[in-house]
Design an enzyme around this catalytic site. Structure first.
Site, PDB file in Angstrom:
ATOM      1  N   ILE A   1       0.823  -1.218   0.000  1.00 59.24           N
ATOM      2  CA  ILE A   1       0.000   0.000   0.000  1.00 59.24           C
ATOM      3  C   ILE A   1       0.852   1.260   0.000  1.00 59.24           C
ATOM      4  CG2 ILE A   1      -2.001  -1.077   1.089  1.00 59.24           C
ATOM      5  CD1 ILE A   1      -1.029  -0.007   3.764  1.00 59.24           C
TER       6      ILE A   1
ATOM      7  N   ARG B   1       5.278   2.766  -0.741  1.00 61.52           N
ATOM      8  CA  ARG B   1       6.692   2.504  -0.937  1.00 61.52           C
ATOM      9  C   ARG B   1       7.482   3.710  -0.461  1.00 61.52           C
ATOM     10  NH1 ARG B   1       7.040  -1.813  -4.684  1.00 61.52           N
ATOM     11  NH2 ARG B   1       5.120  -2.138  -5.879  1.00 61.52           N
TER      12      ARG B   1
ATOM     13  N   ALA C   1      11.874   5.106   0.824  1.00 65.32           N
ATOM     14  CA  ALA C   1      13.302   4.824   0.782  1.00 65.32           C
ATOM     15  C   ALA C   1      13.666   3.668   1.706  1.00 65.32           C
ATOM     16  CB  ALA C   1      14.084   6.074   1.184  1.00 65.32           C
ATOM     17  N   PHE C   2      12.868   3.450   2.749  1.00 59.93           N
ATOM     18  CA  PHE C   2      13.147   2.394   3.712  1.00 59.93           C
ATOM     19  C   PHE C   2      12.735   1.025   3.195  1.00 59.93           C
ATOM     20  CE2 PHE C   2       9.012   4.200   4.325  1.00 59.93           C
ATOM     21  CZ  PHE C   2       8.188   3.103   4.316  1.00 59.93           C
ATOM     22  N   GLY C   3      11.763   0.971   2.284  1.00 60.61           N
ATOM     23  CA  GLY C   3      11.228  -0.296   1.810  1.00 60.61           C
ATOM     24  C   GLY C   3       9.737  -0.158   1.505  1.00 60.61           C
ATOM     25  N   ASN C   4       8.997  -1.230   1.652  1.00 59.86           N
ATOM     26  CA  ASN C   4       7.573  -1.238   1.324  1.00 59.86           C
ATOM     27  C   ASN C   4       6.695  -1.256   2.570  1.00 59.86           C
ATOM     28  OD1 ASN C   4       8.129  -1.311  -1.433  1.00 59.86           O
ATOM     29  ND2 ASN C   4       8.193  -3.547  -1.468  1.00 59.86           N
ATOM     30  N   VAL C   5       5.439  -0.783   2.397  1.00 58.39           N
ATOM     31  CA  VAL C   5       4.427  -0.856   3.457  1.00 58.39           C
ATOM     32  C   VAL C   5       3.347  -1.826   2.992  1.00 58.39           C
ATOM     33  CG1 VAL C   5       2.791   0.421   4.868  1.00 58.39           C
ATOM     34  CG2 VAL C   5       4.878   1.546   4.069  1.00 58.39           C
TER      35      VAL C   5
ATOM     36  N   LYS D   1       5.558  -1.930   8.011  1.00 59.30           N
ATOM     37  CA  LYS D   1       6.678  -1.377   7.258  1.00 59.30           C
ATOM     38  C   LYS D   1       7.822  -2.365   7.317  1.00 59.30           C
ATOM     39  CE  LYS D   1       5.357   3.378   7.930  1.00 59.30           C
ATOM     40  NZ  LYS D   1       5.827   4.750   7.948  1.00 59.30           N
TER      41      LYS D   1
ATOM     42  N   ASP E   1      11.916  14.327   8.058  1.00 56.43           N
ATOM     43  CA  ASP E   1      11.401  13.923   6.733  1.00 56.43           C
ATOM     44  C   ASP E   1       9.906  14.239   6.619  1.00 56.43           C
ATOM     45  OD1 ASP E   1      11.622  12.958   4.177  1.00 56.43           O
ATOM     46  OD2 ASP E   1      11.374  10.866   4.736  1.00 56.43           O
TER      47      ASP E   1
END
Length: 667
Positions: A362, A364, A366-370, A385, A482
């Site tokens: 649901i 995306r 810089a850390f990865g996907n949600v 996350k 951020d």
């Protein structure tokens, strides 16, 4: 590495140090980097090249008949030759560029991608592509792909729209008309180039396209062995020039990588072995000097051996004690946060996200996907996350998590749990049914719900409230770092919920501010943060100001003008309307005037005051909250955007503005 494995490794390494002729074998490593947008980090800008809104301009818009020349160079030299195997690396690079002019009849000479042993390569303006010197054409050594937009008979150009390969000369070894693939280099459109050299095939290919999809057939293909030119370390970059024209040459993104180095093989044994026979040299009586040398060697090994094992045992003891202490700290930290967010098992989260299936993504970042997680046992829905970064410092992760776990505010996305297993970091948050502010704010009204004026006012106040809590009301001050619309979630009643707080810090806990900076988003970052990499509450205030302008205007912080390649900075655009007495025209046109003009004016002025280039002039977030709640008078905002000069002569306009430009040179 576990202490037991470390000890075994060291014990295994000890005899190897005396087995091979040389104790160390240097392996040539491949290089890769990617700039989806540019900052001043890791780059050298020479001549007229400059940075504006994340795009590198190689030349400047000058008055005719002035000329311009500029160079962009990646700071770090690249290793193209493996000394051990004598293999030259292959390489590939992809970049997007534009060549434009305000006068359709006046264009520059084009641009090049080049490789050079010199990191100060800067050619003359005029017809030299910013690559060669007019006084000494053979002075600069280079290998370049030219995108030439001017017919110059001095260099035997075929036309004014060709792509060619140049080696230490502007007379191309081979060139091709770009129109063969319907590419007009001077169109002003964004063009993507792929340059691929394969050392094993001895061929260099150049592909061009108006899209980001690589064409199946190269525009230019040259059979050439570059091993003689790519010796040792080489610098890579771009150059461009104009000759009495107004041409603008820009690079918008760039990626580069080398490949093709073979694994280093052990050195061959001094004896030739075939079957069971061994061929050895004839016996020669050893001299006295040789015997003395062997005695010294034996004495040295006799001393070094016990010393080495002593070092091994000391390292083993130190690592064991440190690991024991870390385990105690980790156990204590787990106990501290048990009262708050729960620790999920990896198996539980894996099942709730259907094995982290792509259909459950649901979001995306810089850390990865949600991922959307549905827990079968309870029917609850959460957002998980999943970090794409591996991390060994589980203790540090838990220490940061214990801080975040204690945060409580109605405008924060609440952390529900966490998991640190199988080398992954997983954070479980409340699920926000209305998604991110970014998605809802910028979708077309026909495709979804338009945020009303009351929704937008509520978002501005709620975000200010939670930032005041993080900055001034927490036991330990939290700087978000951020703040942007994609990190602001909306619950079922469209109330703002700030997410990802501390996540960048969690992921980059042991890294310098430079690493955090390169992961930021252009347009939201304060000028001093871009320059010095230090985050403060005033850098959060700047980002908040950009978000407020984005909410009021319905425009992104940096976006391309309709039917134009020009990039527009939101702050500059609103400030320009203020100077002309038309600031209310900045309001989102999709609202169709359905808002209170005085309240809209106040919101826009709040955004500008927070986005002031000088951090000392920005209000505190507490003052902003009072203004929005009509508990304090608005702050006076100058009609013209103030300029700011850093101590190193780098102005803020070089970073975020469309107005003034000044030269940046780094070495």
């Amino acid at each position: 590495m576990p202490p037991r494995n470390l000890l075994v490794f060291l014990l295994f390494l000890f005899p190897l140090l005396f087995t091979f002729d040389s104790p160390f074998i240097i392996l040539a490593e491949s290089t890769s980097f990617n700039f989806p947008f540019f900052t001043v980090r890791n780059l050298t800008l020479l001549g007229d090249s400059h940075l504006k809104n994340g795009v590198i301009g190689l030349t400047r818009e000058t008055a005719v008949p002035s000329s311009s020349s500029g160079t962009l160079i990646y700071n770090h030299p690249i290793h193209f030759l493996d000394q051990d195997s004598n293999i030259t690396a292959s390489f590939s690079t992809t970049f997007s560029f534009t060549i434009d002019s305000v006068d359709p009849t006046s264009f520059g000479d084009g641009l090049t991608f080049f490789l050079s042993p010199d990191n100060q390569t800067l050619g003359s303006s005029g017809g030299y592509l910013g690559l060669a010197n007019s006084s000494d054409l053979a002075k600069n050594k280079f290998l370049a792909i030219e995108f030439d937009t001017k017919l110059d008979t001095r260099f035997n150009d075929s036309n004014d729209n060709h792509v060619g390969l140049d080696v230490n000369s502007l007379n191309s070894i081979k060139a091709t008309d770009a129109l063969l693939q319907d590419i007009d280099l001077k169109s002003g459109n964004l063009i993507t180039a792929w340059i691929v050299y394969k050392n094993d095939l001895r061929v260099l290919n150049v592909f061009l396209s108006y899209s980001t999809i690589k064409p199946p057939t190269p525009l230019l293909s040259v059979d050439i062995d570059l091993s003689g030119y790519l010796k040792g370390y080489v610098f890579v970059g771009f150059s461009a020039s104009t000759e009495g024209s107004t041409g603008i040459h820009s690079i918008e993104n760039w990626s580069f990588k080398t490949f093709g180095f073979l694994p280093v093989r052990p050195r061959s044994h001094p004896h030739n072995v075939s079957g069971s026979s061994v061929t050895v040299p004839s016996a020669v009586p050893a001299s006295n000097s040789t015997n003395k040398h062997h005695k010294r060697l034996g004495l040295g090994l006799g001393i070094a051996g016990p010393a080495f094992f002593f070092v091994v045992l000391a390292v083993f003891g130190y690592v064991s004690v440190k690991k024991w202490k870390d385990m105690r700290i980790e156990k204590n930290l787990k106990a501290e946060i048990l009262a708050g967010p729960r620790e999920f098992s990896y198996k539980e989260l894996y099942a709730a996200t259907r094995g982290f299936h792509s259909s459950r993504i649901i979001g995306r970042g810089a850390f990865g996907n949600v991922y959307k997680a549905i827990f079968a046992s309870s029917g609850c829905v959460s957002a998980v996350k999943r970090s794409k970064h591996s991390r060994e410092g589980k203790t540090e992760f838990l220490a940061e998590l214990s801080i975040i776990a204690g945060l409580r505010h109605k405008n924060l996305v609440q952390l529900q749990g966490w998991c640190a297993e199988k080398g992954e970091l997983l954070l479980v948050y409340e699920f926000m049914p209305n998604g991110s502010l970014d998605t809802l704010l910028h979708q077309h009204p026909e495709n979804g719900l338009l945020l009303t004026w009351s929704h937008r006012q509520n978002i501005a106040v709620g975000l200010a409230s939670v930032l005041a809590y993080l900055h001034q009301e927490c036991e330990q001050q939290v700087i978000h770092r951020d703040i942007k619309t994609s990190n602001i979630m909306l619950d079922g009643n469209f109330n703002p919920r700030l997410g990802d707080f501390g996540l960048a810090r969690l992921m980059d806990h042991d890294k310098s501010p430079v690493s955090t900076l390169t992961a930021g988003t252009m347009g939201y970052l304060a000028p001093e943060y871009l320059q010095y990499g230090k985050a403060t509450e005033k850098t959060d205030v700047f980002s908040y100001g950009v978000v407020i302008l984005e909410v009021a205007c319905g425009r992104r912080p940096i976006e391309r003008e309709v039917n134009s390649q020009k990039m527009v900075n939101l702050i500059d655009w609103v400030w320009g309307l203020l100077g002309e007495g038309r600031i209310i025209e900045a309001a989102d046109k999709r609202l169709k005037g359905d808002f209170n003009e005085e309240e809209m004016r106040k919101l826009l002025l709040v955004g500008l005051s927070c986005a002031h280039p000088d951090s000392a002039e920005r209000p505190s977030i507490r003052r902003i909250l009072q203004i929005l709640n009509n508990e304090a008078d608005p702050i006076a905002v100058p009609k013209m955007k103030p300029s700011l000069t850093f101590s190193c002569s780098l102005t803020v306009e070089d970073i975020v503005s469309d107005d003034e430009e000044s030269k940046i040179t780094q070495s």
